[in-house]
Design a protein around this motif. Structure first.
Motif, PDB file in Angstrom:
ATOM      1  N   THR A  30       1.050  -1.226  -0.014  1.00 13.25           N
ATOM      2  CA  THR A  30      -0.187  -0.077   0.089  1.00 13.25           C
ATOM      3  C   THR A  30       0.819   0.975   0.061  1.00 13.25           C
ATOM      4  OG1 THR A  30      -0.187   0.010   2.421  1.00 13.25           O
ATOM      5  CG2 THR A  30      -2.023  -1.368   1.218  1.00 13.25           C
ATOM      6  N   CYS A  31       0.117   2.472  -0.004  1.00 11.36           N
ATOM      7  CA  CYS A  31       1.058   3.752  -0.438  1.00 11.36           C
ATOM      8  C   CYS A  31       1.313   4.351   0.910  1.00 11.36           C
ATOM      9  CB  CYS A  31       0.056   4.726  -1.098  1.00 11.36           C
ATOM     10  SG  CYS A  31      -1.444   5.587  -0.174  1.00 11.36           S
ATOM     11  N   HIS A  32       0.661   4.073   2.029  1.00  8.35           N
ATOM     12  CA  HIS A  32       0.962   4.585   3.437  1.00  8.35           C
ATOM     13  C   HIS A  32       0.569   5.917   3.607  1.00  8.35           C
ATOM     14  CE1 HIS A  32       2.805   0.757   4.071  1.00  8.35           C
ATOM     15  NE2 HIS A  32       3.811   1.068   3.341  1.00  8.35           N
ATOM     16  N   ASP A  33      -0.246   6.484   2.504  1.00  7.57           N
ATOM     17  CA  ASP A  33      -0.205   7.904   2.396  1.00  7.57           C
ATOM     18  C   ASP A  33      -1.628   8.553   1.984  1.00  7.57           C
ATOM     19  OD1 ASP A  33       1.161  10.612   2.502  1.00  7.57           O
ATOM     20  OD2 ASP A  33       1.251  10.710   0.386  1.00  7.57           O
ATOM     21  N   CYS A  34      -2.551   7.650   1.374  1.00  6.83           N
ATOM     22  CA  CYS A  34      -3.874   8.096   1.161  1.00  6.83           C
ATOM     23  C   CYS A  34      -4.690   8.150   2.459  1.00  6.83           C
ATOM     24  CB  CYS A  34      -4.563   7.112   0.293  1.00  6.83           C
ATOM     25  SG  CYS A  34      -4.753   5.451   0.749  1.00  6.83           S
ATOM     26  N   ASN A  35      -5.844   8.663   2.237  1.00  7.95           N
ATOM     27  CA  ASN A  35      -6.661   8.995   3.530  1.00  7.95           C
ATOM     28  C   ASN A  35      -7.094   7.743   4.297  1.00  7.95           C
ATOM     29  OD1 ASN A  35      -6.607  11.580   3.177  1.00  7.95           O
ATOM     30  ND2 ASN A  35      -8.729  11.887   2.230  1.00  7.95           N
ATOM     31  N   LEU A  36      -7.359   6.608   3.408  1.00  3.79           N
ATOM     32  CA  LEU A  36      -7.828   5.216   3.720  1.00  3.79           C
ATOM     33  C   LEU A  36      -6.395   4.646   4.659  1.00  3.79           C
ATOM     34  CD1 LEU A  36      -9.739   4.262   0.844  1.00  3.79           C
ATOM     35  CD2 LEU A  36     -10.603   4.344   3.112  1.00  3.79           C
ATOM     36  N   CYS A  37      -5.167   4.731   3.979  1.00  2.00           N
ATOM     37  CA  CYS A  37      -4.307   4.355   4.441  1.00  2.00           C
ATOM     38  C   CYS A  37      -3.787   4.987   5.970  1.00  2.00           C
ATOM     39  CB  CYS A  37      -2.691   4.236   3.797  1.00  2.00           C
ATOM     40  SG  CYS A  37      -2.522   3.139   2.642  1.00  2.00           S
ATOM     41  N   LEU A  38      -3.898   6.341   5.808  1.00  2.00           N
ATOM     42  CA  LEU A  38      -3.908   6.851   7.105  1.00  2.00           C
ATOM     43  C   LEU A  38      -4.989   6.879   8.201  1.00  2.00           C
ATOM     44  CD1 LEU A  38      -2.657  10.527   5.403  1.00  2.00           C
ATOM     45  CD2 LEU A  38      -1.162   8.543   6.727  1.00  2.00           C
ATOM     46  N   LEU A  54      -8.021  -0.803   2.014  1.00  2.00           N
ATOM     47  CA  LEU A  54      -8.582  -0.210   1.132  1.00  2.00           C
ATOM     48  C   LEU A  54      -7.939   0.747   0.236  1.00  2.00           C
ATOM     49  CD1 LEU A  54     -12.106   0.206   3.141  1.00  2.00           C
ATOM     50  CD2 LEU A  54     -11.452  -1.739   1.640  1.00  2.00           C
ATOM     51  N   CYS A  55      -6.723   0.788   0.310  1.00  2.00           N
ATOM     52  CA  CYS A  55      -6.009   1.625  -0.153  1.00  2.00           C
ATOM     53  C   CYS A  55      -6.017   2.077  -1.753  1.00  2.00           C
ATOM     54  CB  CYS A  55      -4.405   1.303   0.122  1.00  2.00           C
ATOM     55  SG  CYS A  55      -3.091   2.580  -0.780  1.00  2.00           S
ATOM     56  N   ILE A  56      -6.263   3.394  -2.047  1.00  2.00           N
ATOM     57  CA  ILE A  56      -6.583   3.450  -3.489  1.00  2.00           C
ATOM     58  C   ILE A  56      -5.153   3.022  -4.519  1.00  2.00           C
ATOM     59  CG2 ILE A  56      -8.195   5.232  -3.024  1.00  2.00           C
ATOM     60  CD1 ILE A  56      -6.030   7.342  -3.677  1.00  2.00           C
ATOM     61  N   HIS A  57      -4.357   2.797  -3.791  1.00  2.00           N
ATOM     62  CA  HIS A  57      -3.042   2.246  -4.836  1.00  2.00           C
ATOM     63  C   HIS A  57      -2.649   1.156  -4.520  1.00  2.00           C
ATOM     64  CE1 HIS A  57      -2.536   6.659  -5.779  1.00  2.00           C
ATOM     65  NE2 HIS A  57      -2.657   7.206  -4.498  1.00  2.00           N
TER      66      HIS A  57
HETATM   67 ZN   LIG Z   1      -2.879   4.123   0.368  1.00  2.00          ZN
END
Ligand SMILES: [Zn+2]
Ligand SMILES: [Zn+2]
Length: 216
Positions: free
Chosen positions: A91-99, A105-108
């Protein structure tokens, strides 16, 4: 290294010779010790999970245990020689869902064995974040399924449903995940009923603790 490759749907995997991957700065290289076969892998072979999720040629395998044989320059929390299970969600660890702690559910999102190549290979490189070490006393074949077939029902039963002693739990389907759901729900103290079309699955559910099994 040898890698099992799915080149066409509904055909046997092929053994290919490939270069051992080189790790980037935040990655670790694993020598694969065990890799589970999930029902989803069989769906991938049948072509049920097409692009953009799975693109051919593809390397299956998202239930991976490996020993660390190399680490990238920036990796300090993982050491060569450690054995561990792979968390397959990259995952990206940076999108709203990751945070928000919902990185499933990460968009990336890219999953090892789906969007990314998986563990049916001798060496696999993964982000260091996705490696979870465990004691070398534990059996690698059993630990391989921890992150998928056990982790999924564990979160559903203990995290989402918050099952408590004496509650009634219905498990619909006692396959690879369901048979572990039976055991986890029993450990939570629940009364467990299993519904499954397959009499063998119902028998197995009884052996693993189901209080009642039903043929729908
Ligand atoms: Zn993410
Ligand atoms: Zn799976």
């Amino acid at each position: 290294m040898k890698t099992m490759v799915l080149s066409q749907y509904n055909t046997p995997l092929e053994i290919h010779d490939r270069e051992i991957p080189r790790v980037d700065s935040g990655e670790v290289l694993l020598k694969v010790k065990a890799c589970g076969i999930c029902q989803t892998d069989l769906k991938i072979i049948r072509g049920v999970i097409p692009p953009p999720i799975v693109t051919l040629p593809h390397v299956l395998g998202h239930e991976v245990v490996g020993e660390v044989v190399a680490v990238g320059d920036l990796v300090s929390e993982v050491q060569p020689g450690e054995v561990g299970v792979v968390y397959s969600y990259v995952t990206c660890h940076d999108c709203n869902l990751c945070l928000a702690g919902r990185e499933n559910l990460c968009i990336h999102l890219e999953r090892i064995g789906f969007e990314r190549e998986g563990g049916f290979t001798e060496y696999l490189k993964i982000p260091a974040y996705n490696f979870c070490a465990f004691s070398k006393d534990l059996a690698v074949e059993k630990m391989a399924i921890l992150a998928d077939a056990i982790g999924t029902p564990y979160r559903a039963i203990t995290g989402l449903a918050k099952v408590r002693p004496g509650q009634n739990v219905l498990i619909v389907g006692a396959g690879g995940l369901g048979i572990h759901a039976v055991q986890i729900a029993k450990l939570c103290g629940a009364n467990v009923t299993v519904v499954d079309l397959d009499p063998n699955a119902r028998d197995l559910a009884k052996i693993y603790g189901a209080d009642e099994t039903l043929d729908p």
